[in-house]
Motif scaffolding. Structure first.
Motif, PDB file in Angstrom:
ATOM      1  N   THR A1472       0.810  -1.226   0.000  1.00  0.00           N
ATOM      2  CA  THR A1472       0.000   0.000   0.000  1.00  0.00           C
ATOM      3  C   THR A1472       0.837   1.269   0.000  1.00  0.00           C
ATOM      4  O   THR A1472       0.333   2.344  -0.262  1.00  0.00           O
ATOM      5  N   TYR A1473       2.140   1.150   0.288  1.00  0.00           N
ATOM      6  CA  TYR A1473       2.960   2.358   0.352  1.00  0.00           C
ATOM      7  C   TYR A1473       3.355   2.869  -1.026  1.00  0.00           C
ATOM      8  O   TYR A1473       3.864   3.968  -1.143  1.00  0.00           O
ATOM      9  N   HIS A1474       3.123   2.072  -2.018  1.00  0.00           N
ATOM     10  CA  HIS A1474       3.476   2.521  -3.365  1.00  0.00           C
ATOM     11  C   HIS A1474       2.280   3.226  -3.983  1.00  0.00           C
ATOM     12  O   HIS A1474       1.172   2.696  -3.997  1.00  0.00           O
ATOM     13  N   HIS A1475       2.512   4.453  -4.453  1.00  0.00           N
ATOM     14  CA  HIS A1475       1.448   5.112  -5.215  1.00  0.00           C
ATOM     15  C   HIS A1475       2.100   6.016  -6.245  1.00  0.00           C
ATOM     16  O   HIS A1475       2.548   7.110  -5.950  1.00  0.00           O
ATOM     17  N   GLY A1559      -3.640 -10.136   8.382  1.00  0.00           N
ATOM     18  CA  GLY A1559      -2.656  -9.326   9.104  1.00  0.00           C
ATOM     19  C   GLY A1559      -1.719  -8.533   8.231  1.00  0.00           C
ATOM     20  O   GLY A1559      -0.716  -8.013   8.717  1.00  0.00           O
ATOM     21  N   ARG A1560      -2.018  -8.423   6.923  1.00  0.00           N
ATOM     22  CA  ARG A1560      -1.078  -7.721   6.036  1.00  0.00           C
ATOM     23  C   ARG A1560      -1.795  -6.674   5.184  1.00  0.00           C
ATOM     24  O   ARG A1560      -1.518  -6.539   3.988  1.00  0.00           O
ATOM     25  N   HIS A1561      -2.713  -5.946   5.810  1.00  0.00           N
ATOM     26  CA  HIS A1561      -3.450  -4.936   5.050  1.00  0.00           C
ATOM     27  C   HIS A1561      -2.529  -3.847   4.508  1.00  0.00           C
ATOM     28  O   HIS A1561      -2.807  -3.270   3.458  1.00  0.00           O
ATOM     29  N   GLU A1562      -1.429  -3.575   5.197  1.00  0.00           N
ATOM     30  CA  GLU A1562      -0.471  -2.578   4.704  1.00  0.00           C
ATOM     31  C   GLU A1562       0.629  -3.210   3.860  1.00  0.00           C
ATOM     32  O   GLU A1562       1.081  -2.629   2.884  1.00  0.00           O
ATOM     33  N   HIS A1563       1.073  -4.385   4.261  1.00  0.00           N
ATOM     34  CA  HIS A1563       2.305  -4.936   3.689  1.00  0.00           C
ATOM     35  C   HIS A1563       2.073  -6.007   2.633  1.00  0.00           C
ATOM     36  O   HIS A1563       3.023  -6.410   1.970  1.00  0.00           O
ATOM     37  N   GLY A1564       0.849  -6.455   2.485  1.00  0.00           N
ATOM     38  CA  GLY A1564       0.590  -7.458   1.462  1.00  0.00           C
ATOM     39  C   GLY A1564       0.791  -6.879   0.070  1.00  0.00           C
ATOM     40  O   GLY A1564       0.470  -5.717  -0.193  1.00  0.00           O
ATOM     41  N   LEU A1565       1.303  -7.698  -0.838  1.00  0.00           N
ATOM     42  CA  LEU A1565       1.649  -7.208  -2.188  1.00  0.00           C
ATOM     43  C   LEU A1565       0.452  -7.424  -3.117  1.00  0.00           C
ATOM     44  O   LEU A1565       0.437  -8.338  -3.933  1.00  0.00           O
ATOM     45  N   GLU A1587     -11.334  -8.647   9.595  1.00  0.00           N
ATOM     46  CA  GLU A1587     -10.337  -7.765   8.967  1.00  0.00           C
ATOM     47  C   GLU A1587     -10.893  -7.049   7.750  1.00  0.00           C
ATOM     48  O   GLU A1587     -10.169  -6.303   7.088  1.00  0.00           O
ATOM     49  N   MET A1588     -12.155  -7.274   7.458  1.00  0.00           N
ATOM     50  CA  MET A1588     -12.725  -6.722   6.225  1.00  0.00           C
ATOM     51  C   MET A1588     -12.580  -5.199   6.167  1.00  0.00           C
ATOM     52  O   MET A1588     -12.147  -4.637   5.157  1.00  0.00           O
ATOM     53  N   ALA A1589     -12.923  -4.504   7.272  1.00  0.00           N
ATOM     54  CA  ALA A1589     -12.939  -3.037   7.236  1.00  0.00           C
ATOM     55  C   ALA A1589     -11.546  -2.460   6.991  1.00  0.00           C
ATOM     56  O   ALA A1589     -11.384  -1.535   6.199  1.00  0.00           O
ATOM     57  N   ILE A1590     -10.548  -3.020   7.651  1.00  0.00           N
ATOM     58  CA  ILE A1590      -9.204  -2.456   7.515  1.00  0.00           C
ATOM     59  C   ILE A1590      -8.645  -2.719   6.113  1.00  0.00           C
ATOM     60  O   ILE A1590      -7.992  -1.860   5.514  1.00  0.00           O
ATOM     61  N   TYR A1591      -8.918  -3.892   5.576  1.00  0.00           N
ATOM     62  CA  TYR A1591      -8.479  -4.158   4.195  1.00  0.00           C
ATOM     63  C   TYR A1591      -9.213  -3.240   3.225  1.00  0.00           C
ATOM     64  O   TYR A1591      -8.638  -2.747   2.252  1.00  0.00           O
ATOM     65  N   LYS A1592     -10.479  -3.003   3.484  1.00  0.00           N
ATOM     66  CA  LYS A1592     -11.276  -2.141   2.593  1.00  0.00           C
ATOM     67  C   LYS A1592     -10.729  -0.717   2.606  1.00  0.00           C
ATOM     68  O   LYS A1592     -10.705  -0.031   1.588  1.00  0.00           O
ATOM     69  N   LYS A1593     -10.270  -0.300   3.783  1.00  0.00           N
ATOM     70  CA  LYS A1593      -9.725   1.055   3.898  1.00  0.00           C
ATOM     71  C   LYS A1593      -8.453   1.206   3.067  1.00  0.00           C
ATOM     72  O   LYS A1593      -8.255   2.200   2.374  1.00  0.00           O
ATOM     73  N   ILE A1650      -3.986 -19.262  -7.362  1.00  0.00           N
ATOM     74  CA  ILE A1650      -3.953 -19.002  -5.913  1.00  0.00           C
ATOM     75  C   ILE A1650      -2.530 -18.564  -5.589  1.00  0.00           C
ATOM     76  O   ILE A1650      -1.577 -19.321  -5.764  1.00  0.00           O
ATOM     77  N   SER A1651      -2.439 -17.309  -5.146  1.00  0.00           N
ATOM     78  CA  SER A1651      -1.108 -16.700  -4.964  1.00  0.00           C
ATOM     79  C   SER A1651      -0.931 -16.289  -3.518  1.00  0.00           C
ATOM     80  O   SER A1651      -1.858 -15.796  -2.875  1.00  0.00           O
ATOM     81  N   ASP A1652       0.299 -16.467  -3.008  1.00  0.00           N
ATOM     82  CA  ASP A1652       0.622 -15.922  -1.695  1.00  0.00           C
ATOM     83  C   ASP A1652       0.632 -14.397  -1.776  1.00  0.00           C
ATOM     84  O   ASP A1652       0.876 -13.819  -2.834  1.00  0.00           O
ATOM     85  N   ASP A1653       0.446 -13.767  -0.611  1.00  0.00           N
ATOM     86  CA  ASP A1653       0.464 -12.293  -0.596  1.00  0.00           C
ATOM     87  C   ASP A1653       1.872 -11.728  -0.498  1.00  0.00           C
ATOM     88  O   ASP A1653       2.057 -10.542  -0.295  1.00  0.00           O
ATOM     89  N   SER A1654       2.897 -12.576  -0.646  1.00  0.00           N
ATOM     90  CA  SER A1654       4.272 -12.087  -0.577  1.00  0.00           C
ATOM     91  C   SER A1654       5.027 -12.299  -1.884  1.00  0.00           C
ATOM     92  O   SER A1654       6.238 -12.096  -1.938  1.00  0.00           O
ATOM     93  N   CYS A1655       4.346 -12.710  -2.955  1.00  0.00           N
ATOM     94  CA  CYS A1655       5.017 -12.876  -4.254  1.00  0.00           C
ATOM     95  C   CYS A1655       5.299 -11.495  -4.830  1.00  0.00           C
ATOM     96  O   CYS A1655       4.381 -10.709  -5.058  1.00  0.00           O
ATOM     97  N   VAL A1656       6.566 -11.185  -5.060  1.00  0.00           N
ATOM     98  CA  VAL A1656       6.917  -9.810  -5.413  1.00  0.00           C
ATOM     99  C   VAL A1656       7.368  -9.661  -6.861  1.00  0.00           C
ATOM    100  O   VAL A1656       7.038  -8.695  -7.515  1.00  0.00           O
TER     101      VAL A1656
END
Length: 1956
Positions: A1472-1475, A1559-1565, A1587-1593, A1650-1656
């Motif tokens: 999420t830090y990339h924009h 647990g990776r709403h900020e850091h998940g890729l 965790e729905m609300a925080i991911y949605k945010k 089906i992909s992991d949330d850390s595949c970069v």
């Protein structure tokens, strides 16, 4: 008062009125008595109306220019305009003939004016902003005194030329005045019009219509005090600031403020901006004052003074003392470059300018008589009296106006103090009254009385006195309305009852009676004119010779007083008059005196002083006598020395070492703070800085136009390595490349800056840091430049460049202002947010060192501290004999500027001192002790060093012409004394480089081991060790650093009248120094008493030796070092300097010393040892990177203070030398050859260290000694009530002004941040300041978001700090573009056996289905993340017991996995830090779009596995709804669209991607925009309900699949299970839907990802085969987009026959030889492409937390389906430290239990009292088996040939146990187990397919163990019975276990048994 006489005043005798008035005044406590003449001459009703007028509110509405001055108090009679003639023009501003009469329109047109006529300006009520030009016969206008105007009118129209208007009524109709009242010339003809220097017609002085215009004085807040321009401002048209209206308007222009003719080239509305010493700077004022008089037009050179004439003899109706004066302020328009103070002296005003109406500014007072200034005033008084206007009206001055100076500063101070009550009215304290005028004047007298004879009044002092007095008199009210408790104040000097005007003169006289005539009070009966005349008479008669101040009071006017204060003391008057000159005027004045030869009289006077005749004659005589040889005093002075020689035989000075460069802890801390601030800008929600979009850093350093500073900065950049760090250059970096990054702000700067802007525009992915060093230097607004661009193009350059729109708007430019004096950038209008200020950190807090450094900074506060220690000769000094001589000469030569006198005196002193030291001892009487000390040490220092190292003396001469004079004179004297090779004299000027003689260049090259023949020193730092006098000129230092050999800082010539905080601190900053923080401890305390006694220099030999050895030991052992405690004793700071100074003084003045030995060791040990170079200066050796030459360490017996340091003492710092010299090393030199020759021959057992005599070591041990003017010295050493030096309360910078006189003082306890906030609250920029236009005072949106301010003391290392900041910023940006990816080799590769080659070529693009089906499945897990997992056995592997061993030691289980740092490619997945701009819309944050709107949809389907209907919730953004099918109508979600197998589109990815995450709403890729290369794709995040609300945010534009709440505590298996179930159900729906459209069911695309949330990132290996027959090939990997990989895989032939497709995990060490085939049939992980159609009957285990992918792979293979791994593709996985499997924490259910839970506690016996755990049963099971499965399977431990048989599931039993997986399903593919004997059996939740017969096919070892796991105890027993386990397995009751869960958490139950 006097009401009893109402109606009969005219018949009352004068004596009676006088008697009653006196009586009433003595009794009155409220009303101020009326003047006598008002009582005598006013009618009763007029008196009453006047009294009403007196009580009118101060802020009553008045006409703009006070035109109501003549209005009666009753309503005026209506006036009917006669109708204009038909057809004529009636436009305002035009005459009836249609011609323009407005001054602005015709100011430059030639106008014919008949003889005897004058041009005047008429005011029209309909055009308040314009003057109409008229020509009027001057006979009908008043004379200078407001008299003698003929009645009637005669005028001409200058527009149409019509002449002969004989009535003003007729004329007013012609010029369309359109009046509503009776036309009167007195009311509407306002101003004389005059031509300015450019010939333009401008508004001149008011026409003095018999005083009628002057409606009183109390326009307090509207006066223009001080200057509206800072010292660097320019003059000329003030139209540059048209937005400033003139609110009421009395700019109070003094005598001398206006000048006529060519001399008047300075706008003169302002007072002494260059801070007058009277107030130390400009008077403060309220914000509303700031605006007064800016738009006023130029005023001609009239010389009247205060515009408020007192009440006329006969008042017009309605006139009252409170009504405001209408005098309009104007300016002289001229071509100078500096705004002038109002009080500017008037030496150049031509007498002709005083004659005629054009020179009239103000009306005469009631007496009608001007005051004549006597002709010989200056000659008689020896100084120009400075007259400060006080209260009331000020008379005309005429006559010899050159000899007086008039200033309104005091008037302004009085007016501002009246506004104090307003500050409290906002709190509701409306009852508070301001200080009365009488009290103000009385307090002023008290203040002047207590001033010493050598003190100069300061406006700040007076303001504080007023504030304290007012606050004390209103203490109760203030306490009531103030938030904070009031500060304690000294006793009020005001009397309890209000002072009346009648009492005032008597009280003032009483106060002055105690001061021995220093203050003289003159009381006037009638007007100030008589008092001024009296004062001039007394001055001429010499009766005021002892008087410094004359206070003139006229208290005769009704309810008001007139006053002024004249400064007549010669010392004070000279300083005050000179302080009113701006720097430019000061330089011009000095230049004028030099070129006109006025200074010749000084030279003649000096010649007459010398008894032996002219000094030059003496010099010539000396030169002839000594020609051909050096003076005898030098030939005999050097002693025999044992010099250390280097290899070539050249003497080496072991005191001279270069220190290794390095970053100091402070600099690193500041660099990190800067980085932190930049990151906080980037992290803020404003998106003003997108750090993620930058790939590199570039920079440009802007510096003032000083050649030395330029070279110095280039050197720092060149040698700091920052260019290499930033990747801007490659080795070797040349100096020319470094110069590209440093910009000197001179005439050529604009072109280079334009190139910089162009570069920043062309490189949007480079972050440009624009560093503005020395940022306080040029703050002039570019608006001022627009006016003066022709005369000086550099004016306002900083504003034009750094504040241009391109810089402000560029998203990739960050501006960093760096300065030691940030005050002018901390105003109410600043562009820099207070949150973006970085202040240099303090070194200690509460006595604790915050940053351990081996050096202590020695700055201004430390210099001041050194004077407070009581030491006889502290580091800050003034030269009393020099000051006395200057004062005496000032009286003798009153017409010469004191800077000229001071310079000539000082040069004379240096010349005499040089002669005295060179062999003309009689000259020592013609110099001062201080100058003699300096010269003595300068000349003797080279003789004490084998190499000739010497001291630097800095002689600061701000005025360039005087510096040139000083240089020529000193060079001449040096030449005549044959000292050219003893020391150099260098003239340093900002605009030029350094010139050094060849002899000295040769010496410098030898010392610094430079071989370049062309080398010349370019910075002062490179003059290290050179004995020299540096004459440093230029009005301001520009950041030049000085070398460590600087010993004396002679600031006796600084412009002491320019008292602003920045100027003072800037000059003293030249001496800033680093001293060592650790000093050797003294041997004993016995000599402590001697520390402060400079006279006691003798000691015994034993003491000497003991001291030497003691210091040596202490210096050699770091343990014995201790920090300097400056708080306890300040005497250490200057001990050695004072000793040497006293010693040299004693010798030179004929006193003998008892013994020529050094001081006792107590003093020596306390002298600060060496310190090292700060990056900003004093590290000259670094410049040429000298090699340190180390000779033998020797110690001289007669150098007792010597402290040889170990090599480790060479730390980073500014002035460190390896071996500091004895503090007394200059003693021997003081007595020349006599004392130095007394040194004894060293004995054999004493080391010899002659090089210790090098004076540079001495200089490096202590800060330089600073000599100051007495005025500055007193300013620094006197403290105010806050405990700070008075200098701290001065105006911070000449370009700003105070918002109010009544501001709190700075506090000693304030931090830098609090001080910044103080200045932000209490200062505003002047109109010429570049921040002036930034009007959003203090509002957040007025700050520029990418602008920072770094402030720190001078010479402390700011350059090194910001260069370090650039380095770490670059590293951080690189780090932002880098990720840590797992870099681990595949495991268990040794267990693979050589298989047949199934493929001929490694570069086959796709697998061949037939060949692939023949490949065996590789059961072995190769993924390194499963290194700690159980090995899976198959019949292919023959594993020996020792092969596997222990994969890891127990303590290594938590060791960090191996990673590699990789640069993100353009195809990376982001968090999420990339924009960036490209993916803003994808992310839903595009500025042109609202935040993505989403809708919630329910998707329900039945699941046979779970036996119930499942409801999943989809959150679908509006922008993604096209991926779905909705029912019509109703909008219910029906299905997710799937493409066809036959689709060949290259624009989108066919397979939907599902990413389970927790647990990776900020850091998940999850940002796959770049990874997919912008291709259209469907991406679904699978999240848990909580965790729905925080991911949605964080991901508003992503589709979310929300799992049911029952899965909130489930593992990844549940997510995989539901994804697969959902997708199969959706496949069925899509087949049905598209079948209706004619599509075959088998044509619907069945794959999902089906992909992991850390595949970069994803890579492809390019294989280049060498030949067909061999398998020789080259292998290289490159990063590609996920789109490329997906489209390649999706294009595979027969793809629907594959159930699972995956790829390798990337590892840096993978080589082609290790990849046996392009495709493998094996396990796939992390990123899989799943065929949901083929795997319909193979499910993920929804209970699993770990290894669920291995479990699923085994199930798929056993079902006979194909798993294919593309070995040419690899995926990189980022290491993410949060979330994922780390989200599961196993804790006790007992909340207060702090005991750690270990895996062995995860299971327990049923029904036990074990502590239950808050974790899912399945997780406890898996974790227990991973770590403690050997408890269940003891025979299996490290027994790989006999694995554990695991039926239908794979559970990780730990790395030391192997398992063999078999499936119980019919027709499944299993390992051939016929020849295998197992050591254990694991039955996990086995279903009906597992039967007794199935198990009987397998063979077990005797003693093998069984583990049955079931959901409850009942099914456990049923399973044992159903499978007939008791036949072969022995069960015991104690072998039953459960997971440590409470009953409600549904624990799992175990039963174990042994094989019989």
């Amino acid at each position: 008062m006097g009401n009893s006489y109402a109606g009969q005043l005219k018949s009352t005798r004068f004596e009676e009125v006088l008697h009653n008035s006196i009586e009433a005044s003595l009794r009155s406590n409220t009303l101020v008595p009326r003047p006598i003449f008002s009582q005598l001459y006013l009618e009763a009703e007029q008196q009453l109306s006047s009294l009403e007028g007196s009580s009118r509110a101060d802020n009553e509405e008045e006409e703009e220019d006070g035109e109501g001055g003549l209005e009666p108090s009753s309503p005026p009679n209506a006036y009917q305009l006669p109708p204009p003639p038909e057809g004529c023009c009636t436009t305002d501003g035009f005459c009836q003939a249609g011609k323009d009469l407005r001054l602005v329109s015709i100011s430059n047109e030639p106008i014919e004016v008949p003889a005897g006529f004058l041009l005047v300006g008429a005011k029209s009520p309909s055009l308040p902003d314009h003057l109409l030009v008229c020509a009027v016969d001057k006979r009908f206008l008043p004379d200078d005194n407001g008299h003698n105007a003929l009645l009637g009118f005669s005028g001409n129209c200058v527009g149409c030329g019509k002449k002969g208007f004989c009535y003003f009524t007729e004329f007013s109709n012609h010029i369309n005045l359109k009046l509503t009242t009776q036309p009167k010339k007195q009311k509407h003809l306002k101003y004389y019009l005059v031509r300015n220097a450019q010939g333009a017609l401008t508004k001149g002085p008011l026409i003095c219509w018999k005083g009628s215009e002057f409606r009183g004085r109390q326009n307090s807040t509207n006066t223009c005090s001080s200057s509206l321009f800072p010292p660097l401002e320019s003059s000329g048209s003030l139209a540059a600031f048209p937005a400033e209206p003139v609110p009421g308007t009395n700019p109070s222009v003094p005598v001398g403020a206006q000048q006529a003719g060519p001399a008047s080239d300075h706008p003169s509305v302002t007072t002494a901006t260059g801070p007058a010493v009277f107030n130390g700077k400009d008077s403060p004022k309220h914000p509303q004052l700031v605006k007064s008089s800016l738009s006023a037009l130029p005023r001609p050179s009239a010389l009247g003074i205060l515009p408020n004439s007192g009440p006329p003899k006969k008042r017009h109706k309605g006139w009252s003392p409170e009504s405001k004066s209408t005098t309009d302020g104007g300016f002289i328009q001229g071509g100078g470059n500096r705004a002038k103070h109002e009080g500017t002296s008037i030496p150049c005003v031509p007498q002709a300018g005083l004659v005629g109406p054009a020179s009239v500014t103000f009306p005469v007072v009631a007496s009608g008589e001007p005051v004549s200034v006597p002709d010989n005033l200056l000659k008689i008084c020896k100084a120009k009296p400075v007259i400060f206007k006080g209260h009331g009206n000020f008379p005309y001055l005429c006559g010899n106006l050159n000899d007086v100076v008039v200033s309104p500063l005091l008037y302004t101070c009085y007016q501002n103090s009246q506004s104090l009550a307003r500050a409290y009215e906002q709190h509701g304290a409306s009852t508070m009254q301001p200080i009365s005028e009488e009290t103000q004047l009385l307090l002023t007298v008290y203040y002047l009385v207590q001033l010493a004879a050598d003190q100069v009044p300061l406006m700040e002092d007076l303001e504080q006195i007023f504030l304290r007095s007012w606050r004390e008199s209103h203490l109760t009210e203030i306490r009531q309305y103030q938030q904070a408790p009031p500060q304690p104040f000294p006793p009020a000097t005001s009397t309890a009852a209000p002072v009346t005007s009648a009492q005032l003169p008597w009280l003032a006289g009483l106060a002055a009676s105690s001061c021995n005539d220093s203050v003289h009070v003159i009381e006037c009966a009638y007007s100030l004119a008589e008092g001024l005349s009296e004062m001039f008479r007394l001055l001429i008669e010499g009766k005021l010779s002892k008087t410094n101040y004359v206070v003139i009071i006229c208290a005769c006017r009704n309810a008001a007083i007139d006053s002024c204060i004249a400064v007549t003391g010669k010392y004070q008057a000279r300083i005050l008059s000179e302080s009113l000159l701006s720097p430019a005027e000061y330089q011009r004045e000095v230049h004028y005196e030099l070129v006109t030869g006025k200074v010749d009289s000084l030279g003649a006077f000096f010649s007459s002083l010398c008894p032996e005749g002219d000094i030059d004659i003496l010099l010539d005589k000396f030169h002839q006598e000594n020609q051909g040889h050096v003076s005898s005093s030098f030939t005999t002075s050097s002693t025999k020395k044992t010099a250390v020689l280097d290899a070539s035989g050249v003497p080496v000075c072991t005191s001279y070492h270069q220190e290794p460069r390095g970053i100091r802890p402070f600099q690193l801390a500041v660099a990190q703070k800067l980085l932190s601030h930049v990151c906080s800008i980037a992290d803020s929600s404003t998106q003003n800085l997108d750090l993620g979009s930058f790939e590199k850093v570039d920079f440009l350093i802007c510096i003032p136009p000083s050649e030395v500073t330029y070279q110095q900065t280039v050197f720092h950049v060149w040698h700091s390595g920052v260019l290499l760090e930033l990747g801007l250059e490659k080795e070797p970096v040349t100096k020319q490349r470094a110069e590209q990054h440093v910009l000197k702000l001179d005439s050529e700067a604009q072109a280079r800056f334009k190139a910089f802007l162009q570069n920043s525009f062309q490189n949007p992915h480079t972050l440009f840091v624009l560093i503005h060093d020395h940022a306080h230097w040029d703050l002039v607004s570019s608006a001022v430049h627009n006016i003066y661009s022709q005369s000086d193009p550099s004016v306002g350059l900083v504003d034009r460049l750094l504040n241009c729109r391109e810089v402000k708007e560029a998203p990739n430019i960050v501006t960093l202002h760096v300065t030691s004096f940030p005050y002018a950038l901390q105003t109410q209008h600043t562009l820099i947010s207070p949150y973006n200020e970085i202040h240099w950190p303090i070194s200690y807090s509460n006595g604790v060192d915050l940053y351990h450094e081996n050096k202590k900074y020695f700055g201004l506060s430390e210099f001041i501290d050194s004077t407070l220690s009581g030491h006889s000769l502290p580091l800050l000094r003034y030269d009393s004999s020099f000051e006395a001589m200057v004062t005496a000469l000032g009286k003798r030569f009153p017409r010469l500027h004191s800077a000229v006198i001071r310079t000539f005196v000082l040069v004379q002193h240096y010349a005499a001192a040089m002669m005295a030291v060179s062999g003309l001892p009689q000259m020592k009487n013609h110099t001062s002790v201080e100058t003699l000390e300096i010269t003595q040490n300068l000349l003797n220092s080279p003789k004490q060093c084998p190499c000739g190292h010497g001291l630097m003396v800095l002689l600061r001469v701000p005025c360039s012409p005087l510096a040139a004079v000083a240089y020529e004179r000193l060079a001449h004297v040096r030449a005549r004394l044959a000292l050219e090779e003893h020391f150099e004299i260098i003239l340093g000027h900002p605009s030029s480089g350094i010139t050094v003689g060849k002899h000295f260049v040769k010496q410098l090259k030898m010392w610094q081991k430079i071989e370049d023949a062309e080398w010349r020193p370019q910075t002062y730092l490179e003059l290290e060790g050179l004995p020299c006098i540096l004459i440093f000129s230029g009005m301001d230092p520009h950041g030049e650093s000085l070398p460590r050999s600087l010993r004396y800082c002679d600031l006796r010539l600084i412009n002491s009248s320019c008292l602003v905080r920045t100027a003072l601190e800037q000059e003293l900053g030249l001496a800033a120094y680093f001293v060592s923080n650790d000093i050797p401890l003294e041997k004993g305390p016995k000599n402590e008493a001697l520390e402060s006694d400079g006279e006691k220099l003798s000691s015994t030999d034993e003491d000497e030796e003991a001291g030497t050895e003691g210091c040596f030991e202490a210096g050699s052992t770091s343990e014995q070092r201790g920090p300097v405690k400056r708080e306890r004793s300040h005497s250490h700071d200057s001990a050695s300097s004072s000793l040497s100074s006293k010693a040299s003084g004693s010798v030179l003045y004929g006193e003998s010393l008892a013994q020529p030995s050094g001081p006792p060791q107590g003093e020596l040990a306390r002298s600060p040892p060496p310190c090292g170079p700060a990056e900003e200066g004093r590290a000259p050796g670094e410049i040429q990177r000298l090699r340190v030459s180390q000779g033998p360490t020797v110690i001289s017996r007669h150098s007792p203070g010597l402290v040889p340091q170990p090599d480790s003492s060479l730390r980073t710092g500014r002035r460190s030398l390896q071996v500091p010299a004895a503090p007394s090393s200059q003693l021997s030199s003081s007595s020349s050859s006599g004392s130095s020759s007394t040194c004894a021959v060293p004995t054999a057992n004493v080391l010899v260290f002659q090089a210790s005599q090098c004076s540079m070591a001495k200089a490096c041990r202590q800060p330089p000694i600073v000599f100051l003017p007495k005025l500055v010295y007193d300013m620094l050493l006197s403290t105010d009530s806050s405990g700070l030096p008075k200098s701290a309360s001065l105006l911070p910078s000449p370009s700003v002004m105070w918002t109010s006189s009544f501001r709190p003082l700075l506090s000693k306890m304030m931090t830098s941040t609090e001080q910044s906030l103080y200045y932000r609250q209490w200062t505003v920029p002047r109109p010429s300041h570049m921040d002036y236009g930034n009007r959003a005072e203090g509002r957040v949106d007025s700050f520029h978001p990418r602008r920072l301010l770094l402030s720190g003391p001078p010479q402390i290392g700011k350059t090194g700090a910001y260069l370090q900041f650039l380095s770490i910023l670059s590293r951080m940006l690189i780090r932002l573009t880098e990720v840590d990816v797992y870099d681990e080799e595949e495991i268990n590769t040794s267990f693979q056996e050589e298989l047949d080659r199934h493929y001929l070529q490694l570069n086959d693009p796709w697998p061949d289905l037939e060949l692939f089906q023949k490949m065996p499945f590789d059961y072995i897990i190769h993924d390194p993340k499963y290194e700690d997992a159980s090995l899976i056995c198959s019949h292919h592997q023959s594993i020996k017991s020792e092969d596997r061993g222990m994969a890891r030691k127990a303590e290594d289980l938590y060791v960090r996995r191996q990673t590699a740092r990789m640069r993100l490619s353009k195809y990376a997945a982001y968090n999420t830090y990339h924009h960036c701009e490209q993916c803003q819309q994808y992310m839903g944050f595009h500025p042109h779009y609202q935040l993505s709107e989403s809708t919630l949809h329910v998707f329900a389907f039945s699941c046979s596995m779970l036996g119930e209907e499942i409801q999943l919730h989809f959150i679908i953004p509006k922008s993604k709804e096209y991926h779905f099918v909705f029912s019509q109508p109703g909008g219910q979600l029906e299905s997710m669209r799937l493409p066809l197998v036959t689709d060949k589109s290259h624009e989108h990815i066919k397979s939907p991607t599902f990413t389970p995450t927790t647990g990776r709403h900020e850091h998940g890729l999850f940002n796959l925009y770049h990874a997919m290369d912008g291709a259209n794709h469907l991406h679904v995040l699978v999240v848990k309900e909580y965790e729905m609300a925080i991911y949605k945010k964080y991901w508003p534009n992503h589709i979310m699949l929300v799992l049911p709440s029952v899965f909130n505590s489930a593992g990844v298996g549940a997510a995989h299970f539901l994804i697969k179930e959902l997708c199969y159900h959706n496949l069925e729906l899509e087949r049905n839907r598209q079948e209706e459209l004619g599509v075959k069911p088998q044509d619907i695309w069945p794959f999902i990802v089906i992909s992991d949330d850390s595949c970069v990132m994803w890579n492809v290996a390019d294989v280049d085969c060498a030949g067909e027959r061999s398998r020789e090939f080259s292998w290289s990997e490159r990063n590609v987009s996920l789109k490329h990989i997906m489209q390649h895989i999706e294009a595979s032939p027969n793809i629907t026959h594959y159930a699972l497709i995956g790829m390798r995990k990337w590892a840096s060490k993978t080589r082609g030889c290790e990849v046996q085939e392009p495709f493998s049939r094996c396990h796939v992980h992390d990123f899989i492409i799943l065929n949901v159609d083929l795997t319909q009957n193979v499910q993920y285990n929804q209970n699993r937390f770990t290894c669920d992918d291995v479990d699923f792979n085994l199930r798929v293979h056993s079902a006979g389906l194909l798993l294919c791994r593309f070995n040419r593709f690899s995926v990189m996985k980022k290491q993410i430290a949060v979330g994922g499997h780390r989200s599961f924490h196993i804790t006790s259910k007992v909340s207060d239990s702090s005991v750690a839970i270990v895996p062995s506690q995860y299971i327990c016996a049923p029904d036990s009292k074990h502590t239950f755990l808050a974790a899912p049963a399945q997780l406890l099971l898996e974790k227990f088996l991973q770590y403690h499965s050997h408890r269940f399977f003891p025979l299996s431990l490290r027994n790989h040939s006999h694995p554990v048989l695991s039926v239908d599931c794979y559970l990780n039993l730990g790395p030391q146990i192997s398992v063999c997986y078999v499936s119980s399903r019919p027709h499944s593919l299993n390992v051939n187990c016929s020849d295998m004997v197992f050591s254990g059996l694991l039955l996990y939740l086995c279903d009906s397919f597992v039967g007794a017969g199935f198990l009987k096919k397998f063979h077990f070892l005797k003693g093998a163990t069984l583990c049955v796991i079931c959901q409850d105890r009942n099914s456990l027993r049923q399973t044992v019975v159903r499978l007939e386990l008791e036949d072969e397995w022995q069960f015991r009751l104690r072998d039953e276990f459960q997971t440590a869960n409470a009953k409600e958490d549904r624990p799992l139950f175990f039963l174990t048994a042994r094989h019989i």
